[in-house]
Design an enzyme around this catalytic site. Structure first.
Site, PDB file in Angstrom:
ATOM      1  N   ALA A 138     -25.211 -41.398 -40.442  1.00 34.54           N
ATOM      2  CA  ALA A 138     -25.416 -39.977 -40.154  1.00 34.54           C
ATOM      3  C   ALA A 138     -26.889 -39.575 -40.134  1.00 34.54           C
ATOM      4  CB  ALA A 138     -24.644 -39.133 -41.173  1.00 34.54           C
ATOM      5  N   ARG A 162     -29.416 -55.748 -33.519  1.00 34.82           N
ATOM      6  CA  ARG A 162     -29.895 -57.121 -33.299  1.00 34.82           C
ATOM      7  C   ARG A 162     -31.416 -57.135 -33.485  1.00 34.82           C
ATOM      8  NH1 ARG A 162     -28.188 -61.874 -30.137  1.00 34.82           N
ATOM      9  NH2 ARG A 162     -26.318 -60.770 -29.470  1.00 34.82           N
ATOM     10  N   ASP A 215     -21.032 -45.562 -20.835  1.00 35.31           N
ATOM     11  CA  ASP A 215     -21.068 -46.324 -19.574  1.00 35.31           C
ATOM     12  C   ASP A 215     -20.326 -45.540 -18.481  1.00 35.31           C
ATOM     13  OD1 ASP A 215     -22.241 -48.684 -20.947  1.00 35.31           O
ATOM     14  OD2 ASP A 215     -20.319 -48.632 -21.976  1.00 35.31           O
ATOM     15  N   HIS A 270     -18.459 -53.064 -23.979  1.00 36.36           N
ATOM     16  CA  HIS A 270     -19.698 -52.270 -23.874  1.00 36.36           C
ATOM     17  C   HIS A 270     -20.864 -53.256 -23.981  1.00 36.36           C
ATOM     18  CE1 HIS A 270     -22.879 -49.431 -24.411  1.00 36.36           C
ATOM     19  NE2 HIS A 270     -23.174 -49.949 -25.583  1.00 36.36           N
TER      20      HIS A 270
HETATM   21  P1  NAX Z   1     -30.298 -45.814 -35.950  1.00 37.06           P
HETATM   22  O1  NAX Z   1     -30.867 -47.094 -36.438  1.00 37.06           O
HETATM   23  O2  NAX Z   1     -31.209 -44.684 -35.611  1.00 37.06           O
HETATM   24  O3  NAX Z   1     -29.257 -45.256 -37.012  1.00 37.06           O
HETATM   25  C1  NAX Z   1     -28.293 -46.042 -37.605  1.00 37.06           C
HETATM   26  C2  NAX Z   1     -28.043 -45.493 -38.987  1.00 37.06           C
HETATM   27  O4  NAX Z   1     -26.954 -46.212 -39.543  1.00 37.06           O
HETATM   28  C3  NAX Z   1     -29.219 -45.650 -39.919  1.00 37.06           C
HETATM   29  O5  NAX Z   1     -29.551 -44.383 -40.472  1.00 37.06           O
HETATM   30  C4  NAX Z   1     -28.697 -46.615 -40.984  1.00 37.06           C
HETATM   31  O6  NAX Z   1     -29.214 -46.337 -42.272  1.00 37.06           O
HETATM   32  C5  NAX Z   1     -27.209 -46.359 -40.910  1.00 37.06           C
HETATM   33  N1  NAX Z   1     -26.389 -47.438 -41.466  1.00 37.06           N
HETATM   34  C6  NAX Z   1     -26.601 -48.771 -41.428  1.00 37.06           C
HETATM   35  N2  NAX Z   1     -25.641 -49.418 -42.102  1.00 37.06           N
HETATM   36  C7  NAX Z   1     -24.788 -48.488 -42.564  1.00 37.06           C
HETATM   37  C8  NAX Z   1     -23.617 -48.532 -43.343  1.00 37.06           C
HETATM   38  N3  NAX Z   1     -23.122 -49.699 -43.792  1.00 37.06           N
HETATM   39  N4  NAX Z   1     -22.995 -47.371 -43.643  1.00 37.06           N
HETATM   40  C9  NAX Z   1     -23.490 -46.199 -43.223  1.00 37.06           C
HETATM   41  N5  NAX Z   1     -24.627 -46.089 -42.476  1.00 37.06           N
HETATM   42  C10 NAX Z   1     -25.254 -47.217 -42.166  1.00 37.06           C
HETATM   43  O7  NAX Z   1     -29.373 -46.200 -34.705  1.00 37.06           O
HETATM   44  P2  NAX Z   1     -28.764 -45.261 -33.583  1.00 37.06           P
HETATM   45  O8  NAX Z   1     -29.724 -45.156 -32.474  1.00 37.06           O
HETATM   46  O9  NAX Z   1     -28.258 -44.019 -34.195  1.00 37.06           O
HETATM   47  O10 NAX Z   1     -27.581 -46.187 -33.052  1.00 37.06           O
HETATM   48  C11 NAX Z   1     -26.468 -46.497 -33.858  1.00 37.06           C
HETATM   49  C12 NAX Z   1     -25.618 -47.577 -33.225  1.00 37.06           C
HETATM   50  O11 NAX Z   1     -25.115 -47.155 -31.969  1.00 37.06           O
HETATM   51  C13 NAX Z   1     -26.375 -48.877 -32.930  1.00 37.06           C
HETATM   52  O12 NAX Z   1     -25.554 -49.954 -33.340  1.00 37.06           O
HETATM   53  C14 NAX Z   1     -26.502 -48.874 -31.424  1.00 37.06           C
HETATM   54  O13 NAX Z   1     -26.602 -50.183 -30.912  1.00 37.06           O
HETATM   55  C15 NAX Z   1     -25.205 -48.214 -31.040  1.00 37.06           C
HETATM   56  N6  NAX Z   1     -25.119 -47.673 -29.679  1.00 37.06           N
HETATM   57  C16 NAX Z   1     -23.917 -47.779 -29.048  1.00 37.06           C
HETATM   58  C17 NAX Z   1     -23.693 -47.259 -27.802  1.00 37.06           C
HETATM   59  C18 NAX Z   1     -22.356 -47.367 -27.128  1.00 37.06           C
HETATM   60  O14 NAX Z   1     -22.266 -46.951 -25.964  1.00 37.06           O
HETATM   61  N7  NAX Z   1     -21.303 -47.903 -27.733  1.00 37.06           N
HETATM   62  C19 NAX Z   1     -24.803 -46.601 -27.058  1.00 37.06           C
HETATM   63  C20 NAX Z   1     -25.900 -46.121 -27.925  1.00 37.06           C
HETATM   64  C21 NAX Z   1     -26.262 -47.018 -29.067  1.00 37.06           C
HETATM   65  O15 NAX Z   1     -27.135 -48.008 -28.592  1.00 37.06           O
END
Ligand code: NAX
Length: 327
Positions: free
Chosen positions: A12, A92, A159, A187
């Protein structure tokens, strides 16, 4: 006014969260008559940043926001959740092998699946956004024995929306003129944005564009859009990803429009020859909170090959997490 529903969001304090939470609080996801209680999960070191996001949510004075819970414990954040958006994941890092990535995400999505199984509302609708989204959804689902497999979905809506926007631009149309395209599969770069049934202003999309543009420009542009955004913005897509998550949950909760479908990553029931159980992008319609795969669409040889290639990648990911004992 309806009773409030509980919406859990993980990651969040991240960049997607920063767009997503305000849209949910504004009523964009579940409607202007549906109050929400946000239940926000973060890792312990990010709780301070999350407290700042909570201050901003409060400062938004959203009439529909009836409460906010924050925690670093999934058993707290998922308690009685009606909707769960699993955004936080392990990205990654340079030099990371796929096995390392899947294993790191297993450490996140296995306990989250277990917690959802124990404490979430029995009808919880789960959307996995965190990558690799389809396989992370499979891990959570397989570790949630007390919930139905179909309650776990993965996001291919970004997508789908990218595919609509690219087609509208090419045909000089409005996005609202574009209907019934499908993102099949993962995806990832193997996804198949399929225009074979799509229409633009009621005309068949494939009569409006040439096959070479479709195969050589359109499909790669949609599939590689995430990389283009990182290159331009210096950060991965966030607001558009949040918007797609809103669209996915909105349509799942409130239904699709008559005669139109959307793309959702859902457990395959074997439709279109896709191996059962894979979390795979399909064309779906939704009524009364239940999605159904659009059946009997004609599949060309071109489509078949693309659909099988992305299924094969998902099978490999599934086998890898199976070998790791995560599913
Ligand atoms: P961020 O790195 O800005 O935010 C991720 C957050 O998740 C961080 O605040 C981190 O502390 C938190 N987190 C990590 N492990 C956790 C856990 N075990 N429990 C609770 N929180 C945890 O990434 P953001 O840009 O917000 O992207 C989040 C994810 O969305 C990434 O994996 C990204 O690859 C994925 N995406 C997926 C997309 C899709 O179409 N399915 C598109 C957008 C995005 O790339």
């Amino acid at each position: 006014m309806k009773e409030p529903v509980r919406v859990a969001v993980t990651g969040a304090a991240g960049q997607i969260g920063y767009s997503l939470l305000f849209r949910i609080a504004a009523g964009d996801m579940l409607g202007q008559d549906q109050p929400v209680i946000l239940q926000l999960l973060e890792v312990t070191p990010a709780l301070k940043a999350l407290s700042g996001v909570v201050m901003e949510l409060n400062d938004g004075a959203f009439p529909l926001l009836h409460g906010i819970v924050t925690s670093d414990d999934p058993m707290v954040a998922f308690k009685d959740a009606d909707y769960a958006l699993l955004v936080g994941a392990m990205p990654r890092k340079a030099g990371m092998e796929r096995g390392d990535l899947l294993s790191a995400n297993g450490g996140i999505f296995k306990p989250q699946g277990e917690a959802l199984s124990e404490v979430a509302s029995r009808g919880v609708k789960v959307l996995v956004v965190g990558n690799p989204a389809n396989t992370n959804a499979l891990i959570a689902q397989q570790n949630a024995p007390k919930l139905d497999a179909g309650q776990f979905t993965a996001m291919v809506r970004l997508d789908h929306n990218r595919a609509i926007s690219q087609l509208a631009a090419k045909t000089d149309s409005l996005v609202s003129d574009v209907k019934n395209l499908t993102i099949w599969g993962n995806h990832s770069s193997t996804q198949y944005p399929d225009l074979s049934q799509a229409t633009v202003g009621g005309k068949k999309a494939l009569d409006l564009v040439d096959q070479q543009w479709y195969e050589e420009e359109y499909i790669p542009t949609v599939a590689k859009r995430g990389a283009a955004i990182i290159e331009a913005r210096g950060a991965s897509s966030a607001a558009s990803a949040a918007s797609a998550a809103i669209d996915h949950m909105h349509d799942w909760a409130l239904g699709t429009k008559d005669g139109e479908w959307v793309s959702m990553g859902i457990p395959s029931d074997g439709s279109y020859g896709i191996p059962e159980g894979l979390i795979y992008g399909f064309p779906v319609t939704v009524k009364g909170g239940k999605y159904a795969i659009v059946q009997d669409l004609p599949i060309s040889d071109f489509s078949r090959a693309k659909m099988d290639a992305t299924a094969k990648e998902l099978e490999e990911e599934r086998d890898a997490v199976r070998d790791l004992g995560l599913v």
